[in-house]
Write a protein that holds these residues in place. Structure first.
Motif, PDB file in Angstrom:
ATOM      1  N   ALA A 252       0.836  -1.343  -0.022  1.00 45.42           N
ATOM      2  CA  ALA A 252       0.170   0.108  -0.097  1.00 45.42           C
ATOM      3  C   ALA A 252       0.859   1.267  -0.108  1.00 45.42           C
ATOM      4  O   ALA A 252       0.346   2.325  -0.299  1.00 45.42           O
ATOM      5  CB  ALA A 252      -1.108  -0.167   1.129  1.00 45.42           C
ATOM      6  N   SER A 253       2.268   1.393   0.262  1.00 46.12           N
ATOM      7  CA  SER A 253       2.980   2.305   0.350  1.00 46.12           C
ATOM      8  C   SER A 253       4.521   1.887  -0.159  1.00 46.12           C
ATOM      9  O   SER A 253       4.821   0.703   0.219  1.00 46.12           O
ATOM     10  CB  SER A 253       3.169   2.726   1.696  1.00 46.12           C
ATOM     11  OG  SER A 253       3.760   2.160   2.534  1.00 46.12           O
ATOM     12  N   PRO A 254       5.365   2.539  -0.793  1.00 42.60           N
ATOM     13  CA  PRO A 254       6.579   2.358  -0.906  1.00 42.60           C
ATOM     14  C   PRO A 254       7.278   1.904   0.243  1.00 42.60           C
ATOM     15  O   PRO A 254       8.169   0.986   0.200  1.00 42.60           O
ATOM     16  CB  PRO A 254       7.251   3.565  -1.653  1.00 42.60           C
ATOM     17  CG  PRO A 254       5.978   4.361  -2.013  1.00 42.60           C
ATOM     18  CD  PRO A 254       4.917   4.052  -1.078  1.00 42.60           C
ATOM     19  N   ALA A 255       7.179   2.444   1.560  1.00 43.55           N
ATOM     20  CA  ALA A 255       7.749   2.148   2.757  1.00 43.55           C
ATOM     21  C   ALA A 255       7.567   0.430   3.191  1.00 43.55           C
ATOM     22  O   ALA A 255       8.533  -0.121   3.491  1.00 43.55           O
ATOM     23  CB  ALA A 255       7.442   3.075   3.973  1.00 43.55           C
ATOM     24  N   LEU A 256       6.292   0.380   3.099  1.00 48.02           N
ATOM     25  CA  LEU A 256       5.859  -0.947   3.421  1.00 48.02           C
ATOM     26  C   LEU A 256       6.434  -2.080   2.554  1.00 48.02           C
ATOM     27  O   LEU A 256       6.917  -3.148   2.859  1.00 48.02           O
ATOM     28  CB  LEU A 256       4.318  -1.128   3.129  1.00 48.02           C
ATOM     29  CG  LEU A 256       3.647  -0.534   4.393  1.00 48.02           C
ATOM     30  CD1 LEU A 256       2.027  -0.183   4.272  1.00 48.02           C
ATOM     31  CD2 LEU A 256       3.587  -1.453   5.681  1.00 48.02           C
ATOM     32  N   PHE A 257       6.584  -1.480   1.215  1.00 45.36           N
ATOM     33  CA  PHE A 257       7.236  -2.500   0.045  1.00 45.36           C
ATOM     34  C   PHE A 257       8.710  -2.674   0.458  1.00 45.36           C
ATOM     35  O   PHE A 257       9.323  -3.659   0.434  1.00 45.36           O
ATOM     36  CB  PHE A 257       7.010  -1.984  -1.261  1.00 45.36           C
ATOM     37  CG  PHE A 257       7.872  -2.591  -2.162  1.00 45.36           C
ATOM     38  CD1 PHE A 257       7.154  -3.688  -3.053  1.00 45.36           C
ATOM     39  CD2 PHE A 257       9.329  -2.539  -2.334  1.00 45.36           C
ATOM     40  CE1 PHE A 257       7.973  -4.122  -4.093  1.00 45.36           C
ATOM     41  CE2 PHE A 257       9.970  -3.290  -3.396  1.00 45.36           C
ATOM     42  CZ  PHE A 257       9.245  -4.176  -4.256  1.00 45.36           C
ATOM     43  N   ASP A 258       9.443  -1.571   0.849  1.00 49.14           N
ATOM     44  CA  ASP A 258      10.798  -1.636   1.188  1.00 49.14           C
ATOM     45  C   ASP A 258      11.260  -2.414   2.392  1.00 49.14           C
ATOM     46  O   ASP A 258      12.123  -3.327   2.193  1.00 49.14           O
ATOM     47  CB  ASP A 258      11.243  -0.399   1.529  1.00 49.14           C
ATOM     48  CG  ASP A 258      11.373   0.627   0.182  1.00 49.14           C
ATOM     49  OD1 ASP A 258      11.430   0.122  -1.128  1.00 49.14           O
ATOM     50  OD2 ASP A 258      11.572   1.845   0.136  1.00 49.14           O
ATOM     51  N   THR A 259      10.174  -2.574   3.230  1.00 50.50           N
ATOM     52  CA  THR A 259      10.562  -3.192   4.520  1.00 50.50           C
ATOM     53  C   THR A 259      10.287  -4.857   4.089  1.00 50.50           C
ATOM     54  O   THR A 259      11.265  -5.620   4.651  1.00 50.50           O
ATOM     55  CB  THR A 259       9.740  -2.800   5.549  1.00 50.50           C
ATOM     56  OG1 THR A 259       9.610  -1.651   5.865  1.00 50.50           O
ATOM     57  CG2 THR A 259       9.818  -3.527   6.808  1.00 50.50           C
TER      58      THR A 259
END
Length: 267
Positions: A252-259
């Motif tokens: 849902a967000s780039p930050a969640l993807f990166d983690t």
């Protein structure tokens, strides 16, 4: 062009659903369901819907080639068209297992690709008539209204992880090293439902092992245009002409993807 294309494609998807799919819902005879492979089936609704969609899409953009899931199953050489200069990609009945069992969700997926990159995507929910659409560089829309991805706001984040096509070793690794960091929910066995869940605050992340073009082209574009992030685990872009490669993450967000991608890289 985008608005006119959205109207034409959505109307065609609705016609396919109302003509070929819904009249067979919870009405299938045994001889109208065929196994294509283990845990994979096709029904008369799939084949009839694909015919309607292929004929209609050919009329909308005659210059585009067409790759339909059932046509590709019958003749794998069809897959060579995925890298064409302009190509329609059709999943005529996404969630066939659910449909054949007489339960939701199930829907229709259509994408338009240029040289292997999705530039248009449409996701139609068969039972509600919900239409999700996206055009590369022009945003994502839900029933015609602009949509911006939102997270669930929960901690730990909500994850729908597909283990169906993971080999036993990878399945065990995901369960041991990834699952404990998330609140796990069941996958809907339907990309036409899973991708909207990622951007509408229902799920935060999802992992897919099998990444076939008709299942993912429209959804990946939809998530990215809404402001989330859907890509290969290493961050590289998903291409429809490389759809046999495993592994795809949507968030849902780039930050969640990166983690999540960082955790997957440690497996």
């Amino acid at each position: 062009m985008s608005a006119a294309l959205d109207t034409a494609v959505a109307a065609l998807m609705k016609r396919a659903v109302e003509t070929a799919i819904l009249p067979r819902y919870q009405q299938l005879a045994a001889d109208q369901v065929t196994a294509k492979a283990v845990d994979d089936m096709v029904t008369i609704a799939d084949t009839d819907a694909e015919r309607i969609l292929a004929e209609g899409l050919a009329a909308i953009l005659p210059e585009a080639t067409i790759v339909g899931e059932e046509a590709a199953h019958a003749d794998p050489a069809v897959l060579e068209r995925l890298g064409d200069s302009l190509c329609w990609i059709i999943d005529p009945l996404d969630g066939t297992n659910n449909f054949a069992a007489g339960k939701p969700p199930f829907g229709v997926l259509v994408a338009l690709a240029e040289h292997g990159v999705a530039v248009g995507g449409w996701i139609y929910d068969a039972l509600t008539g919900r239409v999700c659409s996206a055009h590369k560089g022009k945003g994502a829309f839900l029933n015609g209204e602009a949509l911006v991805s939102r997270t669930t706001g929960q901690e730990p984040p909500v994850a729908a992880i597909s283990l169906v096509f993971a080999d036993p070793v990878r399945r065990a690794a995901l369960q041991q090293h990834i699952a404990p960091h998330y609140t796990l929910v069941d996958i809907p066995r339907c990309a036409a439902e899973q991708y909207p869940r990622i951007v509408t605050g229902i799920n935060d992340v999802s992992i897919f092992e099998r990444t076939l073009a008709w299942d993912h082209a429209a959804g990946v574009l939809f998530v990215n245009e809404a402001g989330g992030k859907a890509a290969r685990p290493d961050g590289s872009a998903y291409r429809v002409d490389r759809h046999l490669e495993p592994g795809l993450v949507a968030a849902a967000s780039p930050a969640l993807f990166d983690t999540l991608a960082e955790r997957l890289a440690r497996l």
